[in-house]
Scaffold this active site. Sequence first.
Site, PDB file in Angstrom:
ATOM      1  N   TRP A   1       0.729  -1.170  -0.040  1.00  0.00           N
ATOM      2  CA  TRP A   1      -0.016  -0.121   0.010  1.00  0.00           C
ATOM      3  C   TRP A   1       0.774   1.333   0.046  1.00  0.00           C
ATOM      4  O   TRP A   1       0.330   2.229  -0.176  1.00  0.00           O
ATOM      5  CB  TRP A   1      -0.850   0.151   1.047  1.00  0.00           C
ATOM      6  N   LYS A   2       2.107   1.157   0.042  1.00  0.00           N
ATOM      7  CA  LYS A   2       2.992   2.336   0.337  1.00  0.00           C
ATOM      8  C   LYS A   2       2.178   3.402   1.387  1.00  0.00           C
ATOM      9  O   LYS A   2       1.833   2.963   2.486  1.00  0.00           O
ATOM     10  CB  LYS A   2       3.319   2.984  -1.184  1.00  0.00           C
TER      11      LYS A   2
ATOM     12  N   HIS B   1      12.811  -2.298  -0.721  1.00  0.00           N
ATOM     13  CA  HIS B   1      11.936  -1.793  -1.853  1.00  0.00           C
ATOM     14  C   HIS B   1      12.738  -0.721  -2.656  1.00  0.00           C
ATOM     15  O   HIS B   1      13.637   0.136  -1.988  1.00  0.00           O
ATOM     16  CB  HIS B   1      10.734  -1.207  -1.378  1.00  0.00           C
TER      17      HIS B   1
ATOM     18  N   GLU C   1      11.264  -6.588  -9.187  1.00  0.00           N
ATOM     19  CA  GLU C   1      10.404  -5.247  -9.486  1.00  0.00           C
ATOM     20  C   GLU C   1      11.478  -4.328 -10.172  1.00  0.00           C
ATOM     21  O   GLU C   1      12.211  -3.468  -9.726  1.00  0.00           O
ATOM     22  CB  GLU C   1      10.289  -4.495  -8.522  1.00  0.00           C
TER      23      GLU C   1
ATOM     24  N   SER D   1       3.594  -2.369 -11.781  1.00  0.00           N
ATOM     25  CA  SER D   1       2.351  -2.192 -12.770  1.00  0.00           C
ATOM     26  C   SER D   1       1.681  -3.440 -12.763  1.00  0.00           C
ATOM     27  O   SER D   1       0.955  -3.723 -14.105  1.00  0.00           O
ATOM     28  CB  SER D   1       2.624  -1.503 -14.140  1.00  0.00           C
TER      29      SER D   1
ATOM     30  N   GLY E   1       1.388  -2.588  -5.919  1.00  0.00           N
ATOM     31  CA  GLY E   1       1.028  -1.256  -5.628  1.00  0.00           C
ATOM     32  C   GLY E   1      -0.282  -0.681  -5.739  1.00  0.00           C
ATOM     33  O   GLY E   1      -1.046  -1.288  -5.195  1.00  0.00           O
ATOM     34  N   GLY E   2      -0.047   0.077  -6.800  1.00  0.00           N
ATOM     35  CA  GLY E   2      -1.449   0.785  -7.221  1.00  0.00           C
ATOM     36  C   GLY E   2      -2.541  -0.114  -7.084  1.00  0.00           C
ATOM     37  O   GLY E   2      -3.675   0.184  -6.893  1.00  0.00           O
TER      38      GLY E   2
HETATM   39  P1  PGA Z   1       2.992  -0.448  -8.647  1.00  0.00           P
HETATM   40  O1  PGA Z   1       4.004  -0.877  -7.649  1.00  0.00           O
HETATM   41  O2  PGA Z   1       2.035  -2.129  -8.923  1.00  0.00           O
HETATM   42  O3  PGA Z   1       2.226   0.568  -8.437  1.00  0.00           O
HETATM   43  O4  PGA Z   1       3.797  -0.569  -9.907  1.00  0.00           O
HETATM   44  C1  PGA Z   1       4.573  -2.028  -7.105  1.00  0.00           C
HETATM   45  C2  PGA Z   1       5.754  -1.877  -6.129  1.00  0.00           C
HETATM   46  O5  PGA Z   1       6.376  -0.803  -5.831  1.00  0.00           O
HETATM   47  O6  PGA Z   1       5.717  -2.848  -5.252  1.00  0.00           O
END
Ligand code: PGA
Length: 255
Positions: A12-13, A98, A170, A216, A237-238
């Site tokens: 979720w950051k 990360h 990543e 992504s 993430g998003g």
């Molecule tokens: P993202 O992020 O799916 O928004 O590209 C992935 C992550 O940083 O773990």
Amino acid sequence: MKKRMLFIAGNWKMNKTSSEAEKFLVDLKSKLAPFCGKLNLAVCPAFTALETSTRILHGSNIGVGSQDISAKDSGAFTGEVSAKMLLDIGVRYAIVGHSERRQYHAESDAYVNSKAKKALSSGLIPIVCIGETLQEREAGKTSNVITTQVKGSLAGLTDDEMLKTVIAYEPVWAIGTGKTATPAQAQEVHALIRKLLTEAYGEAVAEKVIIQYGGSVKADNSQELMSQKDIDGALVGGASLEVEGFYNLVANAIK
Ligand code: PGA
């Protein structure tokens, strides 16, 4: 059929307060319940929402991870959170290294390695992130960068520790940009990582290690990515911030 069970985790950051997490997870828990036993799932909220998250998800098929961990046990380390503190509130995983921590907090492979070791010796499962930048990829340095990161970030892990560790590949250029590595590009790096693990730990260990892809990942590309031989899940993430999107991503991944 995959030899390894898929593991999909939401990162979720710096999103969702504790009360937002509570509402979201009540929904997510019931939505993802049918997938119980079909794959491993986790969410990684900010520190402030971890306790709420473990409480809501207790007894469900979704684990909880932190987004970072201190390399130290306790003491005068202002702003740090220890493995013991995380375990005490029911956290099971810890993302370490990360690319956003490597970039904005200058975390080196050696530092990431000490965090991974601290997680393992404390009983947490580290999700160790690695990945090349666009500049490195365009300069043809991807293999070298990945090799250095794998060797440095995982240095000194025993066979047993390696088996418990999750790796997340990543590519930095694919994070939050909407640019996904093609399944073939991702598979190529995943195969390299597994080859490095085979050289260091032998095939029996290397074949069991979970290597997630991140960058992504969305509902419309999860199936193709997850069908690659060495891709065993995703760090998302998003697309993990909306219940419907995350549900579709997971549903497609296990098709
Ligand atoms: P993202 O992020 O799916 O928004 O590209 C992935 C992550 O940083 O773990």
